[in-house]
Design a protein around this motif. Structure first.
Motif, PDB file in Angstrom:
ATOM      1  N   ILE A 326      74.997  24.491   0.190  1.00  0.00           N
ATOM      2  CA  ILE A 326      73.978  25.264   0.896  1.00  0.00           C
ATOM      3  C   ILE A 326      73.668  26.559   0.147  1.00  0.00           C
ATOM      4  CG2 ILE A 326      73.571  26.597   3.012  1.00  0.00           C
ATOM      5  CD1 ILE A 326      74.960  24.323   4.538  1.00  0.00           C
ATOM      6  N   LEU A 329      71.252  25.812  -2.673  1.00  0.00           N
ATOM      7  CA  LEU A 329      69.874  25.665  -2.211  1.00  0.00           C
ATOM      8  C   LEU A 329      69.242  27.014  -1.906  1.00  0.00           C
ATOM      9  CD1 LEU A 329      70.754  22.658  -2.002  1.00  0.00           C
ATOM     10  CD2 LEU A 329      69.382  22.520   0.090  1.00  0.00           C
ATOM     11  N   ASN A 330      69.994  27.869  -1.256  1.00  0.00           N
ATOM     12  CA  ASN A 330      69.455  29.172  -0.863  1.00  0.00           C
ATOM     13  C   ASN A 330      69.222  30.107  -2.049  1.00  0.00           C
ATOM     14  OD1 ASN A 330      69.419  28.467   1.831  1.00  0.00           O
ATOM     15  ND2 ASN A 330      71.412  29.382   2.285  1.00  0.00           N
ATOM     16  N   THR A 336      61.797  24.014  -3.851  1.00  0.00           N
ATOM     17  CA  THR A 336      61.535  24.379  -2.460  1.00  0.00           C
ATOM     18  C   THR A 336      62.458  23.625  -1.517  1.00  0.00           C
ATOM     19  OG1 THR A 336      59.206  24.769  -2.993  1.00  0.00           O
ATOM     20  CG2 THR A 336      59.759  24.461  -0.669  1.00  0.00           C
ATOM     21  N   ILE A 337      63.094  24.358  -0.598  1.00  0.00           N
ATOM     22  CA  ILE A 337      63.939  23.710   0.413  1.00  0.00           C
ATOM     23  C   ILE A 337      63.013  23.055   1.436  1.00  0.00           C
ATOM     24  CG2 ILE A 337      65.721  24.006   2.162  1.00  0.00           C
ATOM     25  CD1 ILE A 337      66.623  26.530   0.667  1.00  0.00           C
ATOM     26  N   GLU A 349      66.977  19.341  -0.539  1.00  0.00           N
ATOM     27  CA  GLU A 349      67.466  19.413   0.841  1.00  0.00           C
ATOM     28  C   GLU A 349      68.930  19.049   0.926  1.00  0.00           C
ATOM     29  OE1 GLU A 349      67.782  16.744   3.562  1.00  0.00           O
ATOM     30  OE2 GLU A 349      67.484  14.970   2.333  1.00  0.00           O
ATOM     31  N   HIS A 350      69.505  19.333   2.114  1.00  0.00           N
ATOM     32  CA  HIS A 350      70.903  19.037   2.407  1.00  0.00           C
ATOM     33  C   HIS A 350      70.926  17.920   3.460  1.00  0.00           C
ATOM     34  CE1 HIS A 350      74.814  19.957   4.590  1.00  0.00           C
ATOM     35  NE2 HIS A 350      75.191  19.698   3.359  1.00  0.00           N
ATOM     36  N   VAL A 374      73.601  16.936  -2.077  1.00  0.00           N
ATOM     37  CA  VAL A 374      72.277  17.548  -2.169  1.00  0.00           C
ATOM     38  C   VAL A 374      71.318  16.484  -2.692  1.00  0.00           C
ATOM     39  CG1 VAL A 374      70.888  19.254  -3.419  1.00  0.00           C
ATOM     40  CG2 VAL A 374      73.160  19.877  -2.555  1.00  0.00           C
TER      41      VAL A 374
END
Length: 398
Positions: A326, A329-330, A336-337, A349-350, A374
């Motif tokens: 996570i 991703l952040n 882009t998430i 995405e997760h 991921v």
């Protein structure tokens, strides 16, 4: 389109097209109408009775949508196609057509989360038994088959960990047991450009047209493909009577536009994804990479036989578990998430907390969907920029 031997890109541009004899428009017009008039009452009666072809009401058919259906059928090598309002509209429309109370369905346990929810919590409410197994294991299929089995359903490559099933072997096994059992393959990840399940023995194919077929992230759509008689049942029962999940003509127009660049887009998606998979496989902060084009991937040999290229989706497990995944991703700036896939933009995405949240923690573990997994839908950007963004994200974990 007279020449059926045209190349894939040519078919994507020209198949199914109708010449506008009234105004000579090059692009298929949007027939934004709910209903169609009849020249007289007798004509209306003949059309409703099925004695005369023609359009009645857009829920039953529309000229813009019809061109799209013919085009997608030509790309997939299907006799016929019905367009619907979403990927789940395709799933529900085909299952309402295939199944009745008392029937049995075999499905792979690794599926898109909402498909899993529909089969696990939805269809079972109406007297249909569903057995979730590993369709890459033929012995499991043998054990699961029953006299009342109506369908075997799988995704390959599967969402989100790209698991591969041998479509030909599955279809032969199922049809040798009982030829009436429908083998249905969700071909969304592979697309008709990379894989054709009908030619490999499957009876029907579905797509989320939202993804690569449209390719621009601005449409929700689905397709069901197969033999003409069966697709007619899906159209007139599964869609018309049971789900009402009708595609609008404007959505059909947008997908027709997207398909003009389909072959070009898919080549770029695949080439970028292969480079990113190789990059991730060498990265010290990655435990495992899931991509059919890697020799280290469990389904590599089967993918080599039934796929032309290996798609634009890569999944990987980040060392350190869920929190590190996570955090990665952040930290990203370019990627882009977002859920969905097949857009020009790279989306990441997760799965455990997003697309596959309908699974319990035990079900995720059973299907090999770890908390650190991921999923990246590799876009059309310059691949060096995508890799640089991932590298920056990994640097934030140190």
């Amino acid at each position: 389109m007279e020449n059926k031997n045209y190349g894939f890109g040519t078919k994507a541009i020209h198949a199914g097209n109708k010449k506008d004899k009234t105004y000579q428009a090059l692009t298929m017009p949007i027939y934004q109408t709910s209903t169609f008039y009849f020249n007289d009452c007798e004509e209306g009666g003949r059309k409703f009775a099925g004695e005369e072809e023609g359009y009645i009401y857009t829920r039953l058919g529309n000229p813009t949508t019809s061109v799209l259906e013919q085009k997608v059928a030509a790309l997939e090598g299907a006799e016929d196609c019905v367009a619907v309002a979403s990927g789940i509209g395709a799933v529900s429309s085909i299952f309402w057509t295939m199944c009745k109370a008392g029937d049995h369905v075999i499905a792979d346990g690794t599926l898109y989360g909402c498909t899993f929810a529909y089969l696990n919590h939805g269809l079972t409410r109406y007297g249909v038994e569903v057995s979730f197994i590993d369709t890459s294991n033929l012995d499991e299929i043998k054990k699961a088959l029953k006299p009342n089995t109506a369908a075997v359903y799988l995704e390959t490559p599967a969402n989100p960990n790209l698991k591969i099933a041998n479509i030909t072997a599955v279809s032969e096994l199922v049809h040798n047991y009982k030829k009436e059992i429908m083998v249905v393959c969700d071909n969304t990840f592979a697309t008709p450009y990379l894989q054709n399940p009908l030619k490999l023995g499957a009876d029907a194919v579905i797509h989320s047209g939202t993804k690569y077929l449209n390719g621009h992230g601005d449409v929700i759509a689905g397709f069901v493909l197969g033999k003409k008689d069966f697709i007619n049942q899906v159209r007139l029962f599964g869609l018309k009577d049971m789900t009402g999940a009708v595609m609008g003509p404007f959505e059909a127009f947008l997908i027709l536009r997207g398909l003009k660049t389909f072959e070009l887009r898919m080549d770029r998606h695949c080439d970028n994804a292969m480079k990113i998979a190789n990059y991730l496989e060498q990265h010290p902060m990655v435990d495992k990479v899931f991509y059919p084009g890697l020799k280290s991937f469990e389904g590599y040999e089967i993918a080599q036989k039934q796929m032309r290229k290996f798609g634009g989706i890569v999944a990987f497990e980040v060392k350190g578990g869920r929190a590190e995944g996570i955090k990665l991703l952040n930290s990203l700036k370019l990627c882009t998430i977002a859920v969905s896939l097949g857009d020009a933009e790279t989306l990441i995405e997760h799965p455990a907390s997003m697309t596959h949240s309908p699974y319990s923690s035990e079900e995720l573990k059973e299907q090999g969907i770890s908390e650190s997994l991921v999923r990246i839908s590799v876009g059309l950007e310059n691949v060096e920029d995508i890799i640089a963004d991932l590298e920056y994200g990994f640097s934030c974990l140190k």
